[in-house]
Design a protein around this motif. Structure first.
Motif, short mmCIF file in Angstrom:
data_model
loop_
_atom_site.label_atom_id
_atom_site.label_comp_id
_atom_site.label_asym_id
_atom_site.label_seq_id
_atom_site.Cartn_x
_atom_site.Cartn_y
_atom_site.Cartn_z
N TYR A 11 -8.14 -8.62 -1.16
CA TYR A 11 -7.49 -9.12 -0.20
C TYR A 11 -6.69 -9.94 -1.81
CZ TYR A 11 -3.32 -12.08 1.40
OH TYR A 11 -1.70 -13.38 1.55
N GLU A 12 -7.70 -11.06 -2.70
CA GLU A 12 -7.80 -11.98 -3.86
C GLU A 12 -7.73 -10.97 -4.97
OE1 GLU A 12 -11.08 -13.36 -3.70
OE2 GLU A 12 -10.14 -15.98 -1.85
N ILE A 13 -8.28 -9.45 -5.03
CA ILE A 13 -7.54 -8.67 -6.11
C ILE A 13 -6.81 -7.84 -6.08
CG2 ILE A 13 -8.57 -6.24 -6.81
CD1 ILE A 13 -11.33 -6.30 -5.64
N THR A 14 -5.97 -8.09 -5.58
CA THR A 14 -4.54 -7.61 -5.17
C THR A 14 -3.93 -8.67 -5.31
OG1 THR A 14 -4.36 -7.66 -2.90
CG2 THR A 14 -4.82 -6.00 -2.96
N GLY A 15 -3.91 -9.83 -5.50
CA GLY A 15 -3.11 -10.51 -5.32
C GLY A 15 -2.78 -11.03 -4.01
N GLY A 16 -2.19 -10.18 -3.04
CA GLY A 16 -1.90 -10.73 -1.84
C GLY A 16 -0.89 -10.85 -1.42
N HIS A 17 -0.29 -11.79 -0.54
CA HIS A 17 1.11 -11.35 -0.26
C HIS A 17 1.82 -12.39 -1.14
CE1 HIS A 17 0.02 -10.22 3.94
NE2 HIS A 17 1.01 -9.95 3.69
N GLN A 18 1.27 -12.84 -2.40
CA GLN A 18 1.97 -13.82 -3.53
C GLN A 18 2.52 -12.75 -3.97
OE1 GLN A 18 -0.52 -15.81 -6.30
NE2 GLN A 18 1.14 -17.87 -6.25
N ALA A 19 1.54 -11.38 -4.29
CA ALA A 19 2.32 -10.44 -5.02
C ALA A 19 3.24 -9.74 -4.28
CB ALA A 19 1.23 -9.59 -5.53
N ILE A 20 3.84 -10.03 -3.14
CA ILE A 20 4.96 -9.20 -3.01
C ILE A 20 6.08 -10.14 -1.87
CG2 ILE A 20 3.32 -6.54 -2.03
CD1 ILE A 20 3.36 -7.91 0.67
N LYS A 21 6.03 -11.53 -2.79
CA LYS A 21 6.34 -12.79 -1.76
C LYS A 21 7.65 -12.32 -1.52
CE LYS A 21 7.13 -15.11 -6.09
NZ LYS A 21 6.90 -16.23 -6.71
N ASP A 22 8.66 -11.54 -1.62
CA ASP A 22 9.85 -11.57 -1.94
C ASP A 22 10.50 -10.35 -0.87
OD1 ASP A 22 9.61 -9.94 -3.63
OD2 ASP A 22 10.83 -9.90 -4.59
N SER A 23 9.47 -9.52 -0.48
CA SER A 23 10.22 -8.43 0.59
C SER A 23 9.69 -8.70 1.63
CB SER A 23 8.62 -7.20 -0.03
OG SER A 23 8.94 -6.03 0.64
N VAL A 24 11.16 -8.27 2.53
CA VAL A 24 10.97 -7.86 3.85
C VAL A 24 10.78 -6.71 4.15
CG1 VAL A 24 13.19 -7.58 5.78
CG2 VAL A 24 13.92 -8.55 3.46
N LEU A 25 9.43 -5.88 3.38
CA LEU A 25 9.40 -4.73 4.11
C LEU A 25 7.95 -5.52 3.68
CD1 LEU A 25 10.99 -1.83 3.83
CD2 LEU A 25 11.34 -2.75 5.43
N GLU A 26 7.22 -6.76 4.27
CA GLU A 26 5.36 -7.05 3.59
C GLU A 26 4.55 -6.24 3.81
OE1 GLU A 26 5.55 -8.09 7.09
OE2 GLU A 26 7.56 -8.51 6.59
N ASP A 27 4.95 -5.29 5.26
CA ASP A 27 3.92 -4.42 5.51
C ASP A 27 3.45 -3.30 4.50
OD1 ASP A 27 5.65 -3.66 6.30
OD2 ASP A 27 5.44 -3.43 8.49
N ILE A 28 5.02 -2.89 4.18
CA ILE A 28 4.43 -1.54 3.02
C ILE A 28 4.45 -1.68 2.21
CG2 ILE A 28 6.57 0.25 2.37
CD1 ILE A 28 7.59 0.05 5.10
N LYS A 29 4.84 -2.82 1.19
CA LYS A 29 4.85 -3.38 0.46
C LYS A 29 2.99 -3.31 -0.16
CE LYS A 29 8.32 -2.72 -1.43
NZ LYS A 29 9.92 -3.62 -2.05
N LEU A 30 2.25 -4.22 1.06
CA LEU A 30 1.13 -4.75 0.57
C LEU A 30 0.17 -3.18 1.03
CD1 LEU A 30 -0.73 -7.15 0.76
CD2 LEU A 30 -1.45 -6.91 3.61
N GLY A 31 0.44 -2.27 1.76
CA GLY A 31 -0.12 -0.89 1.58
C GLY A 31 -0.36 -0.64 0.98
N ARG A 32 0.81 -0.55 0.16
CA ARG A 32 1.91 -0.37 -1.76
C ARG A 32 0.37 -0.73 -2.49
NH1 ARG A 32 7.34 1.98 -1.83
NH2 ARG A 32 6.96 3.96 -0.26
N LEU A 33 0.49 -2.34 -2.53
CA LEU A 33 -0.03 -2.72 -3.11
C LEU A 33 -1.84 -2.24 -3.96
CD1 LEU A 33 0.35 -5.68 -5.13
CD2 LEU A 33 -0.22 -6.79 -3.36
#
Length: 365
Positions: free
Chosen positions: A209-231
């Motif tokens: 989680y820390e390597i990817t930057g976690g939810h901070q890296a996708i903070k503006d996305s409504v599709l946070e689950d899809i974006k987190l997986g892609r991250l």
């Protein structure tokens, strides 16, 4: 023209059967007890983080289920996302639970759920992180199952829960559930590399989680689950998705028809192409056959097609929720509703560039 229709219909049947085949290989675990099959040899520190906005009813049911897991969590953190109900007091009534209370709206550029999860992460210390939606209903072996799957596959593990119903309007989720589960390209077909993750239950190591930057890296996305997986995938970290079956269930929108309509409208059109081009084309064929089957039911051939489509919908829907035979027989009602929601979502995201969820206006970019 008739030959082309037959080719398209056969393709529809094959696509549907392949969807089901690959989905059945992605059940989180069988009905046998995990403790018998895989006795634990370690005691991992797992932080359970639950973002909660106006979830007083759900938390009173969820928290006892999390506390009584066969694999005990190291800590349970509820993040009260500026709720207007008794979310804080309900969560605080459990001595095993730490509650973080956010009393202001998310900062500019953040979507509420990601902001809540990020604050939970910042206040956690476990070596593994489990993000749980407040409306899920886990069996007592969920955490153990997720941990064992993560040890087996590595990377990020996510689960789409089995849909449980109490009210009749909840049956209208059928076409949405089928699209989320099968057309998302998250279960190994048509591409072995998934297009993202499922949001209700996500399990990951803290280090990943820390390597990817976690939810901070996708903070503006409504599709946070899809974006987190892609991250995760973009950082070379594996993502594996499963169906919850009996291990984790939920009622997706239990508060009424308005909540269901609002919930699907907020991200449906934005998520239409998230599975990739090939998956989108397969979905177009699938939907084309479903809607074309409504126009020829007054011929013998049309009746056969209609009943075949109904059977396939039933076979596809059963692994995802408590759907009944009448849901399949009257599938036109489901898919007419699906179109209404889709075009509403399209209007909100393209023209208004705002969607609504839990009393908030969310900007869509």
């Amino acid at each position: 023209m008739i030959f082309l229709k037959q080719i398209i219909f056969v393709t529809f049947v094959l696509i549907s059967l392949l969807y089901v085949y690959y989905a059945r290989k992605r059940i989180l675990h069988s009905k046998k007890s995990l403790s018998d099959l895989h006795p634990l040899t370690e005691n991992p520190k797992i932080s359970v983080i639950i973002p909660a906005r106006n979830e007083e009813k759900n938390l009173s049911k969820l928290l006892p289920l999390v506390i009584n897991q066969s694999l005990k969590p190291f800590e349970i953190i509820v993040v009260d996302d500026n709720s207007t109900d008794a979310t804080f007091s309900v969560a605080s009534s459990f001595p095993e639970v730490s509650v973080i209370r956010l009393t202001e709206e998310p900062p500019k550029g953040w979507v509420g759920k990601s902001w809540a999860i990020w604050n939970g992460y910042l206040n956690s210390s476990g070596e593994y992180l489990l993000f749980l939606d407040a409306d899920v209903e886990p069996s007592n072996e969920l955490i153990q199952s997720l941990f064992l799957r993560q040890k087996e596959y590595g990377g990020l593990i996510s689960v789409w829960p089995y849909q449980r119903f109490e009210k009749f309007y909840e049956h209208l989720t059928l076409p949405f559930n089928i699209m989320i589960v099968y057309a998302s390209n998250n279960l190994g077909f048509p591409n072995k590399v998934p297009s993202g993750a499922f949001g209700p239950a996500i399990f990951t190591s803290r280090s990943d989680y820390e390597i990817t930057g976690g939810h901070q890296a996708i903070k503006d996305s409504v599709l946070e689950d899809i974006k987190l997986g892609r991250l995760y995938l973009s950082h070379g970290i594996k993502v594996t998705n499963f169906l919850g079956n009996h291990t984790i269930k939920f009622r997706m929108y239990p508060s009424g028809f308005k909540q269901l309509f609002e919930g699907f409208s907020k991200n449906m059109s934005a998520g239409a192409t998230t599975g990739g081009l090939f998956s989108f084309l397969l979905s177009l064929i699938f939907m084309a056959v479903i809607y074309s089957s409504l126009t020829s039911v007054f011929t013998l051939d049309g009746v056969v097609r209609y009943l075949t489509v109904a059977l396939i919908i039933y076979i596809m829907a059963k692994p995802t929720g408590d759907y009944k035979w009448f849901d399949a027989i009257f599938y036109p009602l489901h898919y007419i509703f699906f179109l209404i929601v889709f075009f509403t979502s399209l209007y909100l995201t393209i023209f208004k560039k705002q969607v609504y969820w839990k009393g908030r206006k969310i900007d869509v970019h």
